[in-house]
Design a protein around this motif. Structure first.
Motif, PDB file in Angstrom:
ATOM      1  N   THR A   1       0.853  -1.191   0.000  1.00 24.06           N
ATOM      2  CA  THR A   1       0.000   0.000   0.000  1.00 24.06           C
ATOM      3  C   THR A   1       0.879   1.228   0.000  1.00 24.06           C
ATOM      4  N   VAL A   2       0.708   2.077  -1.016  1.00 26.70           N
ATOM      5  CA  VAL A   2       1.542   3.273  -1.158  1.00 26.70           C
ATOM      6  C   VAL A   2       0.648   4.479  -1.392  1.00 26.70           C
ATOM      7  N   SER A   3       0.925   5.568  -0.707  1.00 27.93           N
ATOM      8  CA  SER A   3       0.165   6.804  -0.917  1.00 27.93           C
ATOM      9  C   SER A   3       1.103   8.001  -0.848  1.00 27.93           C
ATOM     10  N   GLY A   4       0.775   9.014  -1.656  1.00 24.83           N
ATOM     11  CA  GLY A   4       1.582  10.224  -1.666  1.00 24.83           C
ATOM     12  C   GLY A   4       0.743  11.436  -1.989  1.00 24.83           C
ATOM     13  N   SER A   5       1.039  12.538  -1.327  1.00 23.49           N
ATOM     14  CA  SER A   5       0.297  13.777  -1.562  1.00 23.49           C
ATOM     15  C   SER A   5       0.913  14.611  -2.676  1.00 23.49           C
ATOM     16  N   GLY A   6       2.095  14.189  -3.171  1.00 24.73           N
ATOM     17  CA  GLY A   6       2.760  14.927  -4.237  1.00 24.73           C
ATOM     18  C   GLY A   6       2.835  14.127  -5.515  1.00 24.73           C
ATOM     19  N   ASP A   7       3.838  14.441  -6.345  1.00 22.99           N
ATOM     20  CA  ASP A   7       4.020  13.762  -7.628  1.00 22.99           C
ATOM     21  C   ASP A   7       4.917  12.534  -7.491  1.00 22.99           C
ATOM     22  N   SER A   8       4.840  11.666  -8.494  1.00 24.86           N
ATOM     23  CA  SER A   8       5.718  10.501  -8.629  1.00 24.86           C
ATOM     24  C   SER A   8       5.537   9.507  -7.485  1.00 24.86           C
ATOM     25  N   VAL A   9       4.452   8.774  -7.576  1.00 24.83           N
ATOM     26  CA  VAL A   9       4.102   7.782  -6.556  1.00 24.83           C
ATOM     27  C   VAL A   9       3.897   6.441  -7.256  1.00 24.83           C
ATOM     28  N   GLY A  10       4.615   5.408  -6.832  1.00 26.58           N
ATOM     29  CA  GLY A  10       4.529   4.104  -7.483  1.00 26.58           C
ATOM     30  C   GLY A  10       4.518   2.954  -6.503  1.00 26.58           C
ATOM     31  N   GLY A  11       3.965   1.832  -6.937  1.00 23.71           N
ATOM     32  CA  GLY A  11       3.876   0.670  -6.062  1.00 23.71           C
ATOM     33  C   GLY A  11       5.225   0.127  -5.637  1.00 23.71           C
ATOM     34  N   LEU A  12       6.182   0.137  -6.569  1.00 25.84           N
ATOM     35  CA  LEU A  12       7.520  -0.347  -6.247  1.00 25.84           C
ATOM     36  C   LEU A  12       8.527   0.799  -6.208  1.00 25.84           C
ATOM     37  N   VAL A  13       8.457   1.685  -7.201  1.00 25.87           N
ATOM     38  CA  VAL A  13       9.399   2.805  -7.297  1.00 25.87           C
ATOM     39  C   VAL A  13       8.628   4.079  -7.614  1.00 25.87           C
ATOM     40  N   GLY A  14       8.932   5.157  -6.903  1.00 20.22           N
ATOM     41  CA  GLY A  14       8.272   6.428  -7.165  1.00 20.22           C
ATOM     42  C   GLY A  14       8.746   7.064  -8.454  1.00 20.22           C
ATOM     43  N   GLY A  15      10.066   7.221  -8.598  1.00 20.27           N
ATOM     44  CA  GLY A  15      10.647   7.806  -9.792  1.00 20.27           C
ATOM     45  C   GLY A  15      11.836   7.003 -10.269  1.00 20.27           C
ATOM     46  N   LEU A  16      11.906   6.779 -11.590  1.00 17.60           N
ATOM     47  CA  LEU A  16      13.004   6.010 -12.194  1.00 17.60           C
ATOM     48  C   LEU A  16      13.704   6.945 -13.173  1.00 17.60           C
ATOM     49  N   GLY A  17      14.913   7.402 -12.816  1.00 17.48           N
ATOM     50  CA  GLY A  17      15.619   8.364 -13.645  1.00 17.48           C
ATOM     51  C   GLY A  17      16.963   7.847 -14.116  1.00 17.48           C
ATOM     52  N   GLY A  18      17.074   7.578 -15.424  1.00 14.30           N
ATOM     53  CA  GLY A  18      18.336   7.081 -15.962  1.00 14.30           C
ATOM     54  C   GLY A  18      18.752   5.756 -15.373  1.00 14.30           C
ATOM     55  N   ALA A  19      17.795   4.915 -15.067  1.00 15.39           N
ATOM     56  CA  ALA A  19      18.061   3.636 -14.401  1.00 15.39           C
ATOM     57  C   ALA A  19      17.316   2.522 -15.124  1.00 15.39           C
ATOM     58  N   SER A  20      17.520   1.291 -14.669  1.00 15.97           N
ATOM     59  CA  SER A  20      16.836   0.152 -15.271  1.00 15.97           C
ATOM     60  C   SER A  20      16.102  -0.656 -14.215  1.00 15.97           C
ATOM     61  N   MET A  21      14.951  -1.182 -14.618  1.00 12.67           N
ATOM     62  CA  MET A  21      14.201  -2.112 -13.783  1.00 12.67           C
ATOM     63  C   MET A  21      13.802  -3.289 -14.656  1.00 12.67           C
ATOM     64  N   SER A  22      14.094  -4.487 -14.178  1.00 13.63           N
ATOM     65  CA  SER A  22      13.778  -5.668 -14.974  1.00 13.63           C
ATOM     66  C   SER A  22      13.423  -6.845 -14.079  1.00 13.63           C
ATOM     67  N   LYS A  23      12.637  -7.765 -14.648  1.00 14.24           N
ATOM     68  CA  LYS A  23      12.266  -9.008 -13.963  1.00 14.24           C
ATOM     69  C   LYS A  23      11.760  -8.737 -12.557  1.00 14.24           C
ATOM     70  N   SER A  24      10.854  -7.771 -12.445  1.00 14.00           N
ATOM     71  CA  SER A  24      10.317  -7.375 -11.142  1.00 14.00           C
ATOM     72  C   SER A  24       8.812  -7.194 -11.234  1.00 14.00           C
ATOM     73  N   SER A  25       8.121  -7.343 -10.107  1.00 18.27           N
ATOM     74  CA  SER A  25       6.668  -7.200 -10.117  1.00 18.27           C
ATOM     75  C   SER A  25       6.153  -6.850  -8.737  1.00 18.27           C
ATOM     76  N   VAL A  26       4.925  -6.340  -8.726  1.00 17.97           N
ATOM     77  CA  VAL A  26       4.225  -6.105  -7.469  1.00 17.97           C
ATOM     78  C   VAL A  26       2.782  -6.536  -7.658  1.00 17.97           C
ATOM     79  N   GLU A  27       2.276  -7.346  -6.746  1.00 18.88           N
ATOM     80  CA  GLU A  27       0.915  -7.860  -6.807  1.00 18.88           C
ATOM     81  C   GLU A  27       0.161  -7.453  -5.547  1.00 18.88           C
ATOM     82  N   ASP A  28      -1.175  -7.413  -5.690  1.00 16.57           N
ATOM     83  CA  ASP A  28      -2.027  -6.975  -4.586  1.00 16.57           C
ATOM     84  C   ASP A  28      -1.540  -5.626  -4.069  1.00 16.57           C
ATOM     85  N   VAL A  29      -1.444  -4.674  -5.010  1.00 15.32           N
ATOM     86  CA  VAL A  29      -0.928  -3.353  -4.680  1.00 15.32           C
ATOM     87  C   VAL A  29      -2.046  -2.328  -4.728  1.00 15.32           C
ATOM     88  N   SER A  30      -1.986  -1.359  -3.835  1.00 18.62           N
ATOM     89  CA  SER A  30      -2.917  -0.242  -3.820  1.00 18.62           C
ATOM     90  C   SER A  30      -2.099   1.041  -3.775  1.00 18.62           C
TER      91      SER A  30
END
Length: 231
Positions: free
Chosen positions: A165-194
């Motif tokens: 469960t993730v909540s934010g009052s500003g910008d860039s809010v994500g279940g696993l990562v809020g902001g991804l800048g010049g980076a890589s994400m692979s072979k990853s997942s999030v289930e039963d996320v709010s």
């Protein structure tokens, strides 16, 4: 007879001196040993070949004492009822490596009225891999994620989360990562996320992706609520 006495006296003096020196060394040894700094971790020296070993939630939090070292999660841990402060922030991000070795971090609650909120608040050219997350609750303002608030460079690989469960009052809010800048994400997942965001860039997996970032073999399952640019 006089010569024999002199030899005997000389030997006795040397023996006494030897005993004095030996005794002094024995007395000083515990003091020397106790002056060596004790490691906050269960093993390792923090290098890439000999990473620090983490076995408790308190040791996980102690990563903040050395944000550039290498770490492994030696067993699954729970952070239930443990006040949790994000590891690294915008001014002092985590720049090391963290290998979960297939173990789980569970029962983490992070609630701050600030930006860069997650288990890791901010990372820069760091590597996070081979980790499971379960029962994670994170709330903040901007750059808020179940694992990392903001990933600047580096990579997130083989990270799987459930009941997040993730909540934010500003910008860039994500279940696993809020902001991804010049980076890589692979072979990853999030289930039963709010995920709930009051600003823009709200996502089930990642809130905001910018720069030469790559995202592959990754997905999210759950509900996402936001006002602008929601996915």
């Amino acid at each position: 007879m006089r010569v024999k006495r002199m030899r005997h006296a000389k030997v006795s003096f040397a023996r006494k001196l030897e005993l004095i020196v030996t005794g002094a060394v024995l007395l000083l040894s515990p003091l020397i040993a106790s002056s060596a700094p004790a490691s906050a971790f269960s093993g390792g020296s923090g290098t890439s070949l000999d990473p620090y070993e983490i076995t408790t939630c308190s040791e996980l939090l102690d990563i903040a004492s050395n944000l550039s070292a290498s770490y492994v999660l030696a067993n699954s841990i729970t952070c239930l009822l443990t006040p949790f402060t994000p590891i690294g922030d915008n001014s002092t991000p985590f720049t090391g490596t963290f290998d979960g070795q297939g173990n789980t971090i569970s029962d983490v609650t992070v609630s701050l009225a600030s930006n860069y909120v997650g288990i890791f608040g901010d990372t820069s050219d760091a590597t996070i891999s081979n980790l499971y997350l379960q029962d994670i609750t994170v709330s903040g303002q901007g750059y808020v994620g179940g694992l990392v608030g903001y990933v600047g460079g580096g990579s997130v690989t083989n990270v799987f989360a459930t009941s997040v469960t993730v909540s934010g009052s500003g910008d860039s809010v994500g279940g696993l990562v809020g902001g991804l800048g010049g980076a890589s994400m692979s072979k990853s997942s999030v289930e039963d996320v709010s995920v709930t965001g009051d600003g823009q860039y709200v996502g089930g997996l990642v809130g905001w992706v910018v720069g030469p970032s790559t995202l592959g073999e990754a997905y999210a399952q759950g509900t996402v609520t936001g006002d602008n640019q929601v996915g």
